[in-house]
Design an enzyme around this catalytic site. Sequence first.
Site, PDB file in Angstrom:
ATOM      1  CB  CYS A 188     -14.284  10.077 -26.384  1.00 23.20           C
ATOM      2  SG  CYS A 188     -13.848  11.825 -26.425  1.00 23.20           S
ATOM      3  CG  ASP A 189     -17.635   4.602 -28.529  1.00 19.07           C
ATOM      4  OD1 ASP A 189     -18.626   4.324 -27.853  1.00 19.07           O
ATOM      5  OD2 ASP A 189     -17.108   3.799 -29.322  1.00 19.07           O
TER       6      ASP A 189
END
Length: 170
Positions: free
Chosen positions: A63-64
């Site tokens: 997600c980062d």
Amino acid sequence: MSQERSATLKGNPITLVGPVLAAGNTAPDFVLNKNLLEVASLQDFSGKVKLISVVPSIDTGVCDAQTRRFNEVASQLGDQVAVLTVSADLPFAQARWCGAAGVDRVVMLSDYKDNSFAKAYGVLIKELSLDMRSIFVVDANDKITYVEVLSEMTEHPNYDAAIAAVKELL
């Protein structure tokens, strides 16, 4: 009527709930939190191409990376494009992460209250009450032109295909 279909998290089964959206569908409206008191809807981005990047939780590696990638691309796409990241993280966590990561071109939106975005876009993970990793490209008239809902939560989306879909609309 809500539809259910299978996906996986590290190979273990999970259930996605909601409609299966496709290119040509009208994008469902949404009301998501920008912060604790301020909300945003699809109409707030009216007249713009929208790249909607959906992540389960900003505090995970994929997600980062996904959010950082679209933040970099946002500066190249110009003012005609709104790059949105949607997750079920609290707005506080999203703001903390953006500050730490130096992410400033993506509009972070929180689906934490009732998962209404996830339900409307068909990406609610039933067992976790999180939003499944997915990408939606929506044109200036709110028609969906590109959809990728991953079948395995921990995999990366096809960044190049999503970016190409946005560029086709410019």
